[in-house]
Design an enzyme around this catalytic site. Structure first.
Site, short mmCIF file in Angstrom:
data_model
loop_
_atom_site.label_atom_id
_atom_site.label_comp_id
_atom_site.label_asym_id
_atom_site.label_seq_id
_atom_site.Cartn_x
_atom_site.Cartn_y
_atom_site.Cartn_z
N GLY A 45 0.83 -1.19 0.00
CA GLY A 45 0.00 0.00 0.00
C GLY A 45 0.87 1.24 0.00
O GLY A 45 2.03 1.19 0.43
N GLN A 50 2.86 9.94 1.54
CA GLN A 50 4.17 9.25 1.45
C GLN A 50 4.97 9.64 0.22
O GLN A 50 6.16 9.35 0.14
CB GLN A 50 3.96 7.73 1.47
CG GLN A 50 3.39 7.23 2.79
CD GLN A 50 3.27 5.73 2.79
OE1 GLN A 50 2.31 5.18 2.29
NE2 GLN A 50 4.28 5.07 3.33
N CYS A 98 6.04 -0.01 7.37
CA CYS A 98 5.64 1.14 6.57
C CYS A 98 6.80 1.59 5.70
O CYS A 98 7.93 1.66 6.19
CB CYS A 98 5.21 2.28 7.50
SG CYS A 98 4.69 3.76 6.63
N LEU A 99 6.54 1.87 4.43
CA LEU A 99 7.61 2.28 3.52
C LEU A 99 8.27 3.59 3.96
O LEU A 99 9.42 3.84 3.61
CB LEU A 99 7.08 2.40 2.09
CG LEU A 99 6.56 1.10 1.46
CD1 LEU A 99 6.04 1.37 0.05
CD2 LEU A 99 7.63 0.02 1.44
N HIS A 140 -4.37 0.97 7.66
CA HIS A 140 -3.03 1.56 7.75
C HIS A 140 -2.89 2.74 6.77
O HIS A 140 -2.40 3.81 7.15
CB HIS A 140 -1.97 0.47 7.46
CG HIS A 140 -0.56 0.98 7.44
ND1 HIS A 140 0.37 0.61 8.38
CD2 HIS A 140 0.08 1.82 6.58
CE1 HIS A 140 1.53 1.22 8.11
NE2 HIS A 140 1.38 1.94 7.01
N GLU A 141 -3.35 2.54 5.53
CA GLU A 141 -3.25 3.61 4.53
C GLU A 141 -4.18 4.77 4.86
O GLU A 141 -3.84 5.93 4.67
CB GLU A 141 -3.55 3.07 3.12
CG GLU A 141 -2.61 1.98 2.63
CD GLU A 141 -1.14 2.31 2.80
OE1 GLU A 141 -0.76 3.49 2.63
OE2 GLU A 141 -0.36 1.40 3.12
N HIS A 144 -2.68 7.10 7.15
CA HIS A 144 -1.74 8.03 6.51
C HIS A 144 -2.43 9.32 6.07
O HIS A 144 -1.88 10.40 6.24
CB HIS A 144 -1.09 7.38 5.28
CG HIS A 144 0.14 6.59 5.59
ND1 HIS A 144 1.25 7.13 6.18
CD2 HIS A 144 0.45 5.29 5.37
CE1 HIS A 144 2.19 6.20 6.32
NE2 HIS A 144 1.72 5.07 5.84
NI NI Z 1 2.64 3.20 5.84
#
Ligand code: NI
Length: 187
Positions: A45, A50, A98-99, A140-141, A144
């Protein structure tokens, strides 16, 4: 085009993201770039903040982690202007990453079922139910675009344990295998 992923400590990750309007210029290329950036970093995701955009958009692909034990998995979708309308079911813990926060993982408790309203790339509205890992990735997304990171939802002890590592990410003192943009650079 692969975009740099904004790292922990970048102010954009803490902003409440804004609605995306149908006249947003070159939305198609933004979406294509988000997919490319997510796959390049081996994510499931990726949300607008991000890639430095405080916009209410995220992409999810759980088809990548589908297997025989998880037959309900397997969504590949763009969520625009989403709103989680309900969360219920049972609380369950799962180790998230998380990226924007490389090399840190931790257990987060979330409710198992969600009802979400969102628009697709053509700005058609949908209302759908998700559960399990699909719901988990969406939650999770969604966090963000609300300016919330999974590290804020960890237990106090775990938060203390990762504090130094987070500071290393904030100041760019890490090596990631994809392009990132850090909040500040030391030295
Ligand atoms: Ni994340």
């Amino acid at each position: 085009m692969i975009l740099p992923i904004y790292g922990y400590g970048q102010p954009v990750l803490k902003k409440m993201a804004l609605e995306l309007s149908p006249d947003y210029p070159e939305l198609d290329s933004l979406i294509a770039n988000m997919w490319e950036t997510m796959y390049n970093a081996h994510g499931v995701g990726l949300a607008g903040p991000q890639v430095g955009l405080a916009l209410r958009i995220f992409v999810v692909d759980t088809e990548q982690i589908k297997d025989e034990d998880k037959p309900d998995l397997g969504i590949k979708k763009v969520f625009i202007n989403p709103e989680i309308l309900d969360e219920d079911g049972k609380l369950w813990a799962f180790e998230e990453g998380c990226l924007s926060i490389p090399d840190i993982r931790g257990e987060v408790e979330r409710l198992s079922d969600i009802r979400i309203r969102y628009q697709d790339e053509q700005f058609n509205w949908f209302e759908e139910y998700y559960s399990g890992l699909n719901a988990r990735v969406i939650q999770h997304e969604y966090d963000h675009i609300q300016g919330v990171l999974f590290t804020e939802k960890l237990k106090p002890l775990k938060k203390r344990l990762i504090k130094k590592k987070l500071e290393m990410i904030r100041t760019g003192q890490i090596v990631s295998d994809y392009k990132m943009r850090f909040a500040s650079r030391v030295g």
